[in-house]
Enzyme design. Structure first.
Site, PDB file in Angstrom:
ATOM      1  N   GLU A 159       1.332  -2.595   1.937  1.00 58.59           N
ATOM      2  CA  GLU A 159       0.748  -1.290   1.579  1.00 58.59           C
ATOM      3  C   GLU A 159       0.411  -1.131   0.097  1.00 58.59           C
ATOM      4  OE1 GLU A 159       3.474   1.632   3.130  1.00 58.59           O
ATOM      5  OE2 GLU A 159       3.197   0.980   5.193  1.00 58.59           O
ATOM      6  N   GLU A 264       2.513  -3.937  13.782  1.00 61.49           N
ATOM      7  CA  GLU A 264       3.491  -2.860  14.041  1.00 61.49           C
ATOM      8  C   GLU A 264       2.919  -1.889  15.058  1.00 61.49           C
ATOM      9  OE1 GLU A 264       4.719  -1.057  10.326  1.00 61.49           O
ATOM     10  OE2 GLU A 264       4.732  -2.957   9.274  1.00 61.49           O
TER      11      GLU A 264
END
Ligand code: XIL
Length: 375
Positions: A159, A264
């Site tokens: 991220e 995910e």
């Protein structure tokens, strides 16, 4: 005698039902259905690894060939204080994967979240570039070095971009500068030369973010720094990403020669009046009336909609199986999904392939069928 027979019958029936629920029936499993295309996995919490959650553990052994630790390998749990490492849960997780012959994913080395405050502090002041680089290197060498040769791939940086494709103003960026990403990859390659190395993020399907991530990978590769693939977290919903947006992302990575991991995956079935599409764990909303509608169970119509959504998404992964290397679900069963507390605390979500009783859902069958095999 009659009672005993009856009791035996009941026991046998119960066991059979449990085995079915745990994916132990003779039906096609997820890993079998997709074995010619990509790995299929799940994120595990410590109770699955220890076997305390025995039903989830049975599902994992039967269905998946790759695993990710939901939290155990992050900076906070492994390196809570300066000079103090704690590898208990991470060791158990890696041992479990190794013993069961699964591709073990390391998640994650450099992230702004779930990283203790001390990392970015120098007494009362902010830590400077040299201190931060030294801490990053020590962390990567110690953690990735410990599991050298046993990890299939590491989410090296997590991220680092905002959705508009600019770099997130994280403490890593602020303290080190833009080269914090290439430093992390360089240290990781040194710590575990055989592990694959990934850049991982959410909303990579947003065009500006995809473009930024592709630029990053090309830039690092042009400098001789190894990046083996990009992870799209895939915390998705019914309406996003649009199928066309997902295909455009996969096409862009195919053309750039970059492998993609779906890392995910979960599909929220709950109302989203905030129109929030990210997975920034610092983001929270207050519950609004009507945004927690399925506390008593999921209506058949929504169950069917979820199955259709999983089917179409896996259908797209199949079209791009030349670059999609892995699909990992963010959890095993609906009863242990982080989406019960994100982005709103205390809701009842149904985002995975197994229900709260560990039974395969219609979405499970849909994913098996999408591979064009079995059932
Ligand atoms: C989540 C876990 O599922 C939660 O248990 C934890 O409280 C917060 O983190 N992006 C990531 C994952 O890369 O590590 C996050 O996992 C979800 C968003």
């Amino acid at each position: 005698m009659k009672t005993r027979l009856h009791r035996t019958t009941v026991t046998v029936l119960c066991l059979a039902a449990w085995a079915l629920a745990a994916g132990q029936d003779s039906g096609t499993t997820l890993k079998q259905a997709w074995e010619k295309h990509f790995l299929v996995g799940a994120a595990l919490n410590p109770n699955v690894v220890s076997g305390k959650d025995s039903a989830a553990a049975a599902i994992v052994k039967a269905q998946f060939n790759t695993i990710t630790a939901e939290n155990a390998m992050k900076f906070g749990p492994t390196h809570p204080k300066s000079g103090e490492y704690n590898f208990k849960l991470a060791d158990e997780f890696v041992d479990y994967g190794t013993k069961n012959g699964m591709a073990v994913i390391g998640h994650t080395l450099v992230w702004h979240a779930q990283t203790p405050r001390w990392v970015f502090q120098d007494g009362e002041a902010k830590a400077g570039r040299d201190t931060l680089l030294a801490r990053m290197r020590d962390h990567i060498m110690t953690v990735a070095g410990r599991y050298q040769g046993r990890i299939h791939g590491w989410d090296v940086v997590n991220e680092a971009f905002d959705d508009d494709g600019t770099l997130r103003k994280s403490p890593w960026l602020n303290g080190i500068g833009e080269d914090f990403i290439e430093k992390a990859f360089t240290f990781a390659a040194e710590a575990d030369p055989k592990a694959e190395l990934y850049y991982n993020d959410y909303n990579v399907w947003k065009p500006e973010k995809a473009a930024a991530v592709i630029r990053l990978v090309k830039d690092l590769r042009s400098k001789g720094i190894r990046v083996d693939g990009v992870g799209e977290q895939a915390h998705w919903g019914f309406s996003y990403p649009k199928n066309g947006e997902l295909k455009a992302m996969l096409q862009a990575f195919r053309e750039a020669g970059i492998k993609v991991h779906i890392t995910e995956m979960d599909i929220s079935v709950l109302p989203n009046p905030w129109d929030y599409q990210g997975a920034d764990i610092g983001k929270r909303f207050d519950e609004l009336p009507g945004t927690n509608p399925y506390t008593e169970g999921l209506p058949d119509s929504v169950q069917a909609k979820l199955a259709d959504r999983y089917a179409e998404l896996f259908g797209i992964f199949l079209e791009y199986d030349d670059i999609v290397e892995r699909v990992t679900l963010w959890g095993v069963d609906d009863g242990h999904s982080w989406l019960d507390y994100f982005p709103v605390r205390g809701r009842t979500n149904y985002p995975l392939l197994f229900d709260r009783q560990y039974r395969p859902k219609p979405a499970f069958d849909a994913v098996i069928r999408a591979a064009g095999t079995g059932k």
